[in-house]
Structures are given as C-alpha cells and as structure tokens.
Design a protein around this motif. Structure first.
Motif, short mmCIF file in Angstrom:
data_model
loop_
_atom_site.label_atom_id
_atom_site.label_comp_id
_atom_site.label_asym_id
_atom_site.label_seq_id
_atom_site.Cartn_x
_atom_site.Cartn_y
_atom_site.Cartn_z
N ASP A 1 -76.24 35.60 90.41
CA ASP A 1 -75.49 36.81 90.09
C ASP A 1 -76.39 37.93 89.59
O ASP A 1 -76.23 39.09 89.97
N VAL A 2 -77.33 37.60 88.71
CA VAL A 2 -78.21 38.62 88.15
C VAL A 2 -79.10 39.21 89.25
O VAL A 2 -79.27 40.44 89.35
N LEU A 3 -79.67 38.35 90.09
CA LEU A 3 -80.51 38.84 91.19
C LEU A 3 -79.70 39.69 92.17
O LEU A 3 -80.15 40.76 92.61
N ALA A 4 -78.49 39.23 92.51
CA ALA A 4 -77.65 39.97 93.44
C ALA A 4 -77.26 41.32 92.86
O ALA A 4 -77.20 42.33 93.58
N HIS A 5 -76.98 41.36 91.56
CA HIS A 5 -76.65 42.63 90.91
C HIS A 5 -77.81 43.61 91.02
O HIS A 5 -77.60 44.79 91.32
N VAL B 1 -72.08 31.04 110.61
CA VAL B 1 -72.21 29.84 111.43
C VAL B 1 -73.41 29.95 112.38
O VAL B 1 -74.17 29.00 112.57
N ARG B 2 -73.63 31.15 112.94
CA ARG B 2 -74.74 31.34 113.88
C ARG B 2 -76.09 31.15 113.20
O ARG B 2 -77.04 30.62 113.80
N LEU B 3 -76.19 31.58 111.94
CA LEU B 3 -77.46 31.47 111.22
C LEU B 3 -77.88 30.02 111.03
O LEU B 3 -79.07 29.72 110.88
N GLU B 4 -76.92 29.10 111.04
CA GLU B 4 -77.25 27.69 110.89
C GLU B 4 -78.11 27.18 112.05
O GLU B 4 -78.84 26.20 111.90
N SER B 5 -78.01 27.85 113.19
CA SER B 5 -78.79 27.39 114.35
C SER B 5 -80.09 28.16 114.53
O SER B 5 -81.00 27.67 115.21
N VAL B 6 -80.21 29.34 113.92
CA VAL B 6 -81.41 30.15 114.14
C VAL B 6 -82.15 30.50 112.85
O VAL B 6 -83.30 30.92 112.90
N GLY B 7 -81.50 30.35 111.68
CA GLY B 7 -82.09 30.78 110.43
C GLY B 7 -82.95 29.73 109.75
O GLY B 7 -83.16 28.62 110.28
N THR B 8 -83.46 30.09 108.58
CA THR B 8 -84.32 29.21 107.80
C THR B 8 -83.56 28.68 106.59
O THR B 8 -82.84 29.41 105.93
N ARG B 9 -83.75 27.39 106.31
CA ARG B 9 -83.03 26.71 105.24
C ARG B 9 -83.72 26.87 103.88
O ARG B 9 -84.95 26.75 103.78
N PHE B 10 -82.88 27.14 102.88
CA PHE B 10 -83.29 27.14 101.48
C PHE B 10 -82.20 26.46 100.68
O PHE B 10 -81.09 26.27 101.16
N ARG B 11 -82.51 26.13 99.44
CA ARG B 11 -81.49 25.64 98.52
C ARG B 11 -81.36 26.61 97.35
O ARG B 11 -82.37 27.04 96.78
N LEU B 12 -80.13 26.96 97.03
CA LEU B 12 -79.86 27.90 95.94
C LEU B 12 -78.78 27.33 95.03
O LEU B 12 -77.87 26.63 95.49
N PHE B 13 -78.88 27.66 93.75
CA PHE B 13 -77.79 27.37 92.83
C PHE B 13 -76.81 28.53 92.90
O PHE B 13 -77.17 29.67 92.61
N PRO B 14 -75.55 28.27 93.31
CA PRO B 14 -74.58 29.36 93.46
C PRO B 14 -74.28 30.10 92.16
O PRO B 14 -73.99 31.28 92.17
N GLN B 15 -74.34 29.38 91.06
CA GLN B 15 -74.17 29.93 89.73
C GLN B 15 -75.23 29.27 88.85
O GLN B 15 -75.87 28.29 89.27
N PRO B 16 -75.48 29.78 87.65
CA PRO B 16 -76.52 29.19 86.81
C PRO B 16 -76.37 27.67 86.69
O PRO B 16 -75.29 27.16 86.44
N ARG B 17 -77.46 26.97 86.84
CA ARG B 17 -77.43 25.51 86.91
C ARG B 17 -77.05 24.86 85.60
O ARG B 17 -76.72 23.66 85.57
N PHE B 18 -77.09 25.63 84.49
CA PHE B 18 -76.68 25.04 83.21
C PHE B 18 -75.16 24.97 83.08
O PHE B 18 -74.65 24.37 82.14
N LEU B 19 -74.42 25.58 84.01
CA LEU B 19 -72.97 25.44 84.02
C LEU B 19 -72.61 24.09 84.65
O LEU B 19 -73.14 23.73 85.70
N SER B 20 -71.71 23.39 84.03
CA SER B 20 -71.43 22.01 84.43
C SER B 20 -70.97 21.88 85.88
O SER B 20 -71.22 20.87 86.53
N ALA B 21 -70.29 22.90 86.41
CA ALA B 21 -69.73 22.80 87.76
C ALA B 21 -70.74 23.12 88.85
O ALA B 21 -70.46 22.91 90.04
#
Length: 453
Positions: A173-177, A7-27
């Motif tokens: 997932d692959v990058l985090a691994h 929550v604190r990072l929302e006020s001091v951090g930098t914004r990016f957009r990430l796909f939580p899982q591979p974007r070819f997955l429907s969800a």
C-alpha cells in the motif's frame, strides 16, 4: 487492469512473489505469486528494465535538495533471476527478496494503471532521467518519493527508532501510494504559479495516492477473497480494503471508508484528502451494490439499508446477517461484481485525471470530471450516484465562486423597455440617420386600436 490482461500476463510475464498487505498482519503472512508485463528475457539483474532500476545502496543517507539522483555510491550486487528468468525463488527473509519486491510492486502498479489509461505513463522526470531509481533498504525510519527516485527505510519502533522487521519496501500500500504521486505528476502536472494556495490540489494528490493503492490491491486474489469472506459483500464496513498504508493490526495512515465531510477537516493535505477519498470510495461501493442488485444477488431494499450512512435506527447486525445469507453459495457472483466495480473505478479515475488542469483546481472540478468520465464509460448510468455521494461529503462550489453569481438582463445590457430602444437608436444613429428614422417609426408609433362596433 482488466481480468483478460491479467490472465494473459501469466503466459508472457515474469513471476514474483509479493505480500498483498503487510506480512505482520495475521491474514497476509503468505506471499502471493504475481506476473508483471515485462518478459523474463527483458528483465536485467537488479531487478531492472528500461523504465526502472533497483539499487541496493550501502550506507546511503536519504536524498535531499542538496543530494539527488543518480546514486553513485557503494552498493550490493544486483539480484539475479533464477535459471528460467523469474524471481519467485528468493527467500522471503533475504535482502534480495526486499529488492525484488520493491521492483515488482512498482512495475505491477504501473501495469495496472497503464491498462486503465490505455497507454504508457511517461515519467514526470523524463527530461533528466530515463529510469526510476528504486532504493529499497536504507537506515532510516521513514520513506520518500522524489524527482526520479523512490527510497524506503523501515517502520518505526514504539520508541521512534528503526524497526527492521517492517521494511517499507515490502508494504504494498505504501509503495503503491507513492507511485500514485508519480502518476499524478505525470498526468496532471503542477500549478503554474507555485506561490498560490492550492489546498485542493495537494488534497487531491494525497487522495489519488490512496485510490491508486486501493485499486491496485484489488488485483490480489487473496485480498479480494479475504474482503468478501469477512464482509460478505457489505463493503460499507471497515475492512482491509479501505485501510490504506497499514501500520499495525489496529492502526493505519488513513481510512477510505469514513464519515468525514469537508466541514470536519482542515487545510492539511492528508486530512483534507479524506472526504474526497471517502466520496469516491462511496461511489465504488454503490456501483458494486448496483451490480449485485442487477444480478439478483441482493435486493434493492438491502442495498438502500446498507448505504444510508450513520443512522442510529439501523440494525447493523441484521444488515450483516442478510448479506451473509445472500453471499453463501453465491461467492463467485459477488467476486465478479467486485471486479466489475474495480475496473469501473479504475477507468473512471484514469479518464478524470487525464482531463484535469492543475491550475485553480478544486474538488468541484474533480466532481465535474467524474461526471463527464461516467458519461463516457456508461453513458451516464451513475450520474445521480456520484452527485449524491459528493453532496453528502459537502463537496461543491467554493463560496464566492463566479459560477454562483446570477447575471441579470440589465447587467448584460439587454433592457427590454424604452431605454433599450433609445440605446439601439443611439448606436444605429452613428451609422445612417435615414435608417434610424425608419426604425423610430416602426418601434415607437403604435397602431391605432380598432373601435368596437
């Protein structure tokens, strides 16, 4: 990462957009906005900061033992932030978005795990490089991590060629691994004798990479919501959380929720990692269920039914229906319990990994480390859970371990009969014969028995 820090990072951090899982997955076809710990004024174009830098190389060959960082070849201009210093403005179909995604994923995973460890994680290559080199898009149907770098290509097509619609740098997932491997190299190191066989060391490495990715993925609100809505809290089922390194709708690198025991796997590190990952994942789910029971969200009977392992007598549909009934109207409580279990697992692993030696490492050593970490975190609340989960996975002492060897009194030189006395006399006799005479009188002369009147 704790909920408060997020929550604190929302006020001091930098914004990016990430796909939580591979974007070819429907969800997961919509990216989620995340915040990293580096403030906008401290991020340089690239993106880059004092710990890592993105280099969008042109016509680069993969690094090898003959070709290593730093990269000095041709490259595209660095990605620029928006006027307010953030990077969430980039077109998701652009090359610039891929560059920013790779940076934000690595930095986000590092933020999460540095919070669990309680301090900055120094790079294992710090003696040679101050920053991690991130290369997002090379013409290669593979990806790799190495000493001072991460470089990613693309997924493979059905024919084995390059599939440019699936850049690995956008696969969280692959990058985090892969960054998980860097964390383990930093915290544990490598065996002193590289010539020895260390099956459990490399199995642990692969397991740790998967666990780093699983815990990190649980910091996406979309992932948590999807998992709970799909499973209704019955996490002992196959779901998106345990599908590590998703390659397609039906194929993944490894599955964390599994029924593999040590007798089911061989020596190959990825294969050997599966029971260890499964055992730790089991602990995580049982802690989640304990929290649900403690908060009155499910009954102990339902928890016991769902975690009893493969059992043909189970009515799986009935179990799922009972979870669905418990989940309805209590979604917030289930989410809080999942976040509680997530942060417990992150702390448990951070403490365990911080105290492991790479030399002669075995899964039994890791088991003992988990037990000690649990005592530190909860005063031993989950000791039996950890033991039971690992016993089911057949993770125990290796055959022939010295710890299994009994030691007799005679082997310790502590015979209780005349031989002991003679040995004592012989030893003492070398020092003072008069003392020996006195001891002999005391030890050998039996007092006369009193006659019955």
């Amino acid at each position: 990462m704790s909920v408060k820090l997020d929550v604190r990072l929302e006020s001091v951090g930098t914004r990016f957009r990430l796909f939580p899982q591979p974007r070819f997955l429907s969800a997961f076809q919509t990216p989620e906005t995340v915040y990293i710990s580096v403030p906008p004024e401290e991020i340089k174009p690239g993106p880059a900061d004092n710990r890592m830098i993105v280099i969008d190389a042109i016509n680069k060959l993969p690094y090898s033992r003959f070709f290593r960082p730093p990269y000095i070849g041709a490259k595209n201009p660095p990605v620029q932030p928006s006027s307010d210093g953030h990077f969430d403005h980039l077109d998701i179909e652009s090359r610039e978005f891929s560059c920013a995604t790779m940076y934000a994923t690595v930095r986000r995973v590092l933020d999460i795990w540095e919070d669990y460890f309680g301090h900055q994680i120094e790079w294992h290559f710090e003696a040679d490089f101050s920053r991690l080199e991130l290369i997002p898009l090379i013409e290669w149907n593979n990806a790799q991590s190495g000493y001072g770098f991460l470089e990613f290509g693309y997924g493979r097509s059905i024919t084995g060629g390059i599939d440019r619609t699936r850049p690995y740098c956008q696969n969280f997932d692959v990058l985090a691994h892969e960054i998980g491997h860097s964390i383990i190299f930093s915290k544990i190191g490598v065996p002193e004798n590289s010539q020895e066989e260390h099956l459990d060391f490399w199995g642990m490495h692969e397991s740790a990479g998967d666990l780093v990715a699983i815990v990190a993925s649980l910091h996406f609100d979309t992932v948590i919501t999807y998992i709970l809505n799909k499973s209704c809290g019955n996490l002992f089922t196959v779901n998106e959380l345990d599908r590590v390194g998703e390659l397609s709708e039906s194929r993944e690198i490894r599955i964390a929720f599994n029924y593999k025991r040590m007798s089911d796997v061989g020596a190959e590190p990825h294969d050997r990692s599966v029971p260890l990952t499964g055992g730790i994942f089991d602990v995580f789910v049982e802690v989640f269920q304990k929290e649900l029971v403690n908060n009155g969200l499910i009954t102990q009977a339902l928890a016991d039914l769902s975690n009893s392992g493969p059992n043909q007598s189970q009515d799986l549909s009935d179990i799922q229906n009972r979870f669905a009934a418990a989940y309805k109207g209590n979604e917030a409580g289930f989410k809080d319990a999942l976040l509680f279990a997530r942060d417990y697992l992150g702390q448990l692993l951070a403490i365990t990994w911080s105290n492991l030696s790479p030399n002669h490492l075995t899964y039994h050593t890791i088991l003992r480390g988990l037990l000690r970490a649990d005592r530190q975190i909860t005063n031993g609340e989950h000791q039996d859970t950890i033991r039971t989960c690992f016993a089911w996975r057949e993770i125990s002492l290796i055959p022939g371990s010295l710890l299994l060897r009994p030691h007799t009194v005679q082997e310790c030189g502590l015979t209780a009969g005349p031989d002991f006395v003679d040995g004592l006399i012989e030893r003492l006799n070398q020092k003072d014969p008069k003392v020996i005479e006195a001891l002999q009188q005391i030890l050998r002369d039996k007092p006369a028995k009193k006659k019955k009147s």
